[in-house]
Motif scaffolding. Structure first.
Motif, mmCIF file in Angstrom:
data_model
loop_
_atom_site.group_PDB
_atom_site.id
_atom_site.type_symbol
_atom_site.label_atom_id
_atom_site.label_comp_id
_atom_site.label_asym_id
_atom_site.label_seq_id
_atom_site.Cartn_x
_atom_site.Cartn_y
_atom_site.Cartn_z
ATOM 1 N N VAL A 261 31.861 37.532 14.971
ATOM 2 C CA VAL A 261 32.647 38.493 15.751
ATOM 3 C C VAL A 261 31.961 39.865 15.763
ATOM 4 O O VAL A 261 31.829 40.512 16.808
ATOM 5 N N ILE A 262 31.504 40.292 14.579
ATOM 6 C CA ILE A 262 30.812 41.579 14.479
ATOM 7 C C ILE A 262 29.531 41.563 15.303
ATOM 8 O O ILE A 262 29.205 42.522 16.004
ATOM 9 N N LEU A 263 28.784 40.456 15.226
ATOM 10 C CA LEU A 263 27.552 40.337 15.990
ATOM 11 C C LEU A 263 27.806 40.439 17.486
ATOM 12 O O LEU A 263 27.076 41.106 18.218
ATOM 13 N N THR A 264 28.857 39.792 17.958
ATOM 14 C CA THR A 264 29.188 39.819 19.385
ATOM 15 C C THR A 264 29.581 41.216 19.839
ATOM 16 O O THR A 264 29.140 41.688 20.894
ATOM 17 N N VAL A 265 30.410 41.890 19.030
ATOM 18 C CA VAL A 265 30.819 43.262 19.359
ATOM 19 C C VAL A 265 29.609 44.182 19.412
ATOM 20 O O VAL A 265 29.467 45.024 20.315
ATOM 21 N N GLN A 266 28.695 44.032 18.444
ATOM 22 C CA GLN A 266 27.507 44.880 18.407
ATOM 23 C C GLN A 266 26.599 44.632 19.601
ATOM 24 O O GLN A 266 26.021 45.564 20.155
ATOM 25 N N LYS A 267 26.434 43.377 19.977
ATOM 26 C CA LYS A 267 25.615 43.054 21.154
ATOM 27 C C LYS A 267 26.197 43.691 22.414
ATOM 28 O O LYS A 267 25.475 44.244 23.246
ATOM 29 N N PHE A 268 27.530 43.611 22.536
ATOM 30 C CA PHE A 268 28.194 44.179 23.708
ATOM 31 C C PHE A 268 28.024 45.700 23.726
ATOM 32 O O PHE A 268 27.709 46.291 24.771
ATOM 33 N N LEU A 269 28.228 46.352 22.592
ATOM 34 C CA LEU A 269 28.072 47.800 22.502
ATOM 35 C C LEU A 269 26.619 48.214 22.712
ATOM 36 O O LEU A 269 26.326 49.232 23.344
ATOM 37 N N MET A 270 25.702 47.421 22.177
ATOM 38 C CA MET A 270 24.287 47.723 22.271
ATOM 39 C C MET A 270 23.824 47.743 23.730
ATOM 40 O O MET A 270 22.964 48.535 24.121
ATOM 41 N N ASN A 271 24.394 46.860 24.552
ATOM 42 C CA ASN A 271 23.998 46.770 25.954
ATOM 43 C C ASN A 271 24.792 47.703 26.865
ATOM 44 O O ASN A 271 24.389 47.931 28.009
ATOM 45 N N ALA A 272 25.919 48.220 26.373
ATOM 46 C CA ALA A 272 26.794 49.017 27.238
ATOM 47 C C ALA A 272 26.109 50.294 27.727
ATOM 48 O O ALA A 272 26.111 50.592 28.925
ATOM 49 N N TYR A 273 25.511 51.060 26.812
ATOM 50 C CA TYR A 273 24.877 52.322 27.208
ATOM 51 C C TYR A 273 23.661 52.116 28.118
ATOM 52 O O TYR A 273 23.536 52.795 29.142
ATOM 53 N N PRO A 274 22.740 51.171 27.797
ATOM 54 C CA PRO A 274 21.610 50.941 28.709
ATOM 55 C C PRO A 274 22.017 50.455 30.089
ATOM 56 O O PRO A 274 21.243 50.584 31.035
ATOM 57 N N ILE A 275 23.213 49.889 30.212
ATOM 58 C CA ILE A 275 23.687 49.427 31.519
ATOM 59 C C ILE A 275 24.356 50.559 32.290
ATOM 60 O O ILE A 275 24.124 50.743 33.487
ATOM 61 N N ILE A 276 25.187 51.340 31.606
ATOM 62 C CA ILE A 276 25.901 52.433 32.259
ATOM 63 C C ILE A 276 24.949 53.547 32.696
ATOM 64 O O ILE A 276 25.108 54.131 33.772
ATOM 65 N N THR A 277 23.935 53.840 31.868
ATOM 66 C CA THR A 277 23.029 54.956 32.144
ATOM 67 C C THR A 277 22.363 54.879 33.517
ATOM 68 O O THR A 277 22.447 55.835 34.294
ATOM 69 N N PRO A 278 21.690 53.770 33.884
ATOM 70 C CA PRO A 278 21.061 53.727 35.212
ATOM 71 C C PRO A 278 22.061 53.778 36.353
ATOM 72 O O PRO A 278 21.775 54.369 37.404
#
Length: 300
Positions: A261-278
């Protein structure tokens, strides 16, 4: 779990496409000699985010490594080290972007005005050299403490992806790594918050002055104001996501506990900023909007 992985793949796909579009746009800007210094910073941030998404949680590169018959140990060291370096570069370059914009919009009467031209001229190249060197060195411990071996007992190793584990390390080494990483993050986040507050104050004063001297429409059309608002939005979004991810990572490492569960949350958070930024940059950059508008008009 299958559906969650599909969401992560979809999220990563959107992020790569958006960042690739932005990367190609900056390349054309550089080739046309129409670039600004801030474009160079944004270009590096975009490149970092592409690599960060591709190596995030071993999502996108698993099939590539398997097709090349790369050993699990090399695969784990390469992907996790690269991703950790890109994560550090992301926060460092975002901080640099915030500082640069604060210097750019600083009024002529401020203390920064005396150093504005010198900072803008020398800050970029020197900062990139220090930023890349520092982050490449800081994450080098992963080369020694991460791998895909299975000869370590399940009670001692900590699983960080499906095929990669973090091996046990001395408490002093672990504390030193956490301390240095925490110090870097706290310092950079602090600088971002200070520069963001400074930019908000400048915008507020500028808006109040323009109410007496000019129309509000003139203020809203200012490219500097739009760029500043975009950077402020990115900084706030980054700080919120980074703090959550940092808290989860720190607790997990200190307690030596990870779960799916922690791994999944971290993966989602990790990708959120690089996706929103562009996406925010594409919507906010008038040059990109003009290019898309022209393309649409030619199609019709």
């Amino acid at each position: 779990m299958f559906s969650i992985e599909n969401v992560l793949y979809f999220q990563a796909g959107i992020g790569v496409l958006a960042n690739m579009f932005l990367l190609v746009f900056y390349i054309f800007i550089f080739l046309g000699n129409r670039s600004k210094l801030i474009d160079l910073i944004s270009f590096q941030l975009t490149f970092v985010h592409i690599i960060m998404i591709l190596t995030g949680g071993n999502i996108m590169l698993t099939d590539v490594f398997e097709s090349l018959n790369v050993e699990d140990d090399i695969k784990c060291k390469a992907t996790l080290y690269t991703n950790r370096v890109m994560r550090g570069l992301s926060i460092s370059i975002t901080c640099l972007l915030s500082v640069f914009q604060a210097v750019t919009i600083s009024p002529s009467t401020s203390l920064l005005a005396k150093f504005k031209h010198k900072l803008r001229k020398h800050m970029i190249n020197a900062s990139f050299l220090y930023i890349w060197s520092f982050n490449l060195s800081l994450s080098s411990n992963l080369i020694f403490y991460v791998g895909g071996f299975t000869n370590v007992s399940q009670t001692k190793k900590m699983k960080v992806t499906k095929s990669c584990s973090l091996f046990p390390m001395n408490y002093i080494i672990r504390g030193l790594i956490v301390t240095v990483t925490t110090s870097r993050d706290v310092f950079l986040v602090g600088v971002m918050l200070i520069t963001s507050a400074y930019m908000v104050i400048i915008l507020f004063r500028h808006q109040r002055q323009c109410k007496h001297l000019h129309s509000i429409s003139h203020l809203s059309a200012s490219p500097e104001k739009k760029a500043t608002q975009t950077i402020l939005l990115l900084v706030v979004f980054f700080v919120l996501l980074y703090l959550v991810d940092f808290i989860i990572s720190s607790i997990s490492i200190l307690l030596w506990i990870y779960n799916p569960v922690i791994l999944t949350v971290q993966k989602f958070l990790m990708n959120a900023y690089p996706i929103i930024t562009p996406l925010v940059q594409i919507i906010s950059d008038k040059r990109i909007i003009n290019v898309l508008t022209n393309m649409q008009s030619k199609c019709h």
